[in-house]
Write a protein that holds these residues in place. Structure first.
Motif, mmCIF file in Angstrom:
data_model
loop_
_atom_site.group_PDB
_atom_site.id
_atom_site.type_symbol
_atom_site.label_atom_id
_atom_site.label_comp_id
_atom_site.label_asym_id
_atom_site.label_seq_id
_atom_site.Cartn_x
_atom_site.Cartn_y
_atom_site.Cartn_z
ATOM 1 N N ARG A 116 1.128 -4.993 5.485
ATOM 2 C CA ARG A 116 -0.289 -4.875 5.842
ATOM 3 C C ARG A 116 -1.168 -5.514 4.775
ATOM 4 N NH1 ARG A 116 -1.113 1.189 8.380
ATOM 5 N NH2 ARG A 116 -0.001 0.755 10.313
ATOM 6 N N PRO A 117 -2.354 -5.970 5.180
ATOM 7 C CA PRO A 117 -3.295 -6.550 4.214
ATOM 8 C C PRO A 117 -3.676 -5.523 3.142
ATOM 9 C CG PRO A 117 -4.054 -6.911 6.469
ATOM 10 C CD PRO A 117 -2.872 -6.003 6.552
ATOM 11 N N GLY A 123 -0.087 -0.089 0.961
ATOM 12 C CA GLY A 123 1.106 -0.666 0.366
ATOM 13 C C GLY A 123 1.615 -0.012 -0.898
ATOM 14 N N SER A 124 0.928 1.015 -1.387
ATOM 15 C CA SER A 124 1.402 1.638 -2.632
ATOM 16 C C SER A 124 2.667 2.453 -2.359
ATOM 17 C CB SER A 124 0.327 2.547 -3.234
ATOM 18 O OG SER A 124 0.235 3.759 -2.505
ATOM 19 N N ASP A 125 3.494 2.551 -3.362
ATOM 20 C CA ASP A 125 4.725 3.325 -3.226
ATOM 21 C C ASP A 125 4.434 4.783 -2.886
ATOM 22 O OD1 ASP A 125 6.272 1.069 -3.729
ATOM 23 O OD2 ASP A 125 6.474 1.510 -5.873
#
Length: 170
Positions: A116-117, A123-125
Motif C-alpha cells: 500500500r502507498p 506498512g509498519s511492522d
C-alpha cells in the motif's frame, strides 16, 4: 424494512477491493454496498473520548441513511459481532443483521499491507502485526459469523461472487 450485512475483516484482506467489484459489476442490485470510508465519519473524532463507542452507532446510522430504500452491505474493519451487539443502537428499519468474516494468510496480509502507498500508514511492522493478530481472532471465532471466507487462494472476483451468492440467499 431492510437487511444489514456486515463484511468485516482485518486490513489487507481485500474488503475494499471486493466492494469495488460489487459496485462495478452490479452483483448486488438490491443492496447499497458501502465501505466505512464512503460514510465520512472519522474514527479519530471519537477515539479517546468518553463517547468512543458512539462511533459504531453513528457509522451504521449514516450508512442506513445513505442506503436509502435499499438493503445495506457495510464493509468495515472495526465492526464484528462482539463489537456490534455490545455497541450499536440499531435502527428499527433493520429487520435482520448478518456477518460475513473474511481472512487471508498472514503472509498475504503482510504482502498486501506492505504494497500500500505510504500515506495509508499501513506498512509498519507494528500495524501489520496488529492485523495478523486480528485475523487470528477471526479464525478463533469463525463460528460467530453466518459466512466465513478464507480468500488466500481466490481472486477478488471469486471472493465477490461467493459473498454475492450468500447475500442473495438471505
Amino acid at each position: 424494512m431492510k437487511h444489514l450485512i456486515i463484511l468485516c475483516a482485518p486490513c489487507g484482506t481485500g474488503k475494499s477491493t471486493v466492494n469495488q467489484i460489487f459496485k462495478a459489476q452490479g452483483l448486488l442490485p438490491d443492496y447499497a454496498t458501502l465501505d466505512s470510508d464512503d460514510i465520512n465519519i472519522s474514527w479519530l473524532d471519537y477515539k479517546g473520548t468518553e463517547h468512543e463507542d458512539q462511533y459504531y452507532t453513528d457509522n451504521v446510522k449514516r450508512a442506513i441513511e445513505l442506503a436509502g430504500e435499499k438493503n445495506l452491505l457495510l464493509v468495515s474493519a472495526g465492526m464484528n459481532p462482539i463489537n456490534f451487539y455490545e455497541k450499536v443502537e440499531l435502527s428499527s428499519a433493520i429487520t435482520d443483521t448478518h456477518f460475513i468474516a473474511m481472512i487471508c494468510s498472514n503472509e498475504e496480509i503482510r504482502k498486501r499491507l506492505k504494497a500500500r502507498p505510504a500515506e495509508r500508514n499501513c506498512g509498519s511492522d507494528d500495524f501489520i502485526q496488529s492485523q495478523i493478530e486480528y485475523a487470528a481472532w477471526f479464525k478463533k471465532n469463525r463460528g460467530k459469523f453466518q459466512k466465513f471466507i478464507d480468500n488466500t487462494d481466490q481472486t477478488p472476483e471469486e471472493t465477490a461472487q461467493l459473498i454475492a451468492d450468500f447475500v442473495k440467499g438471505i
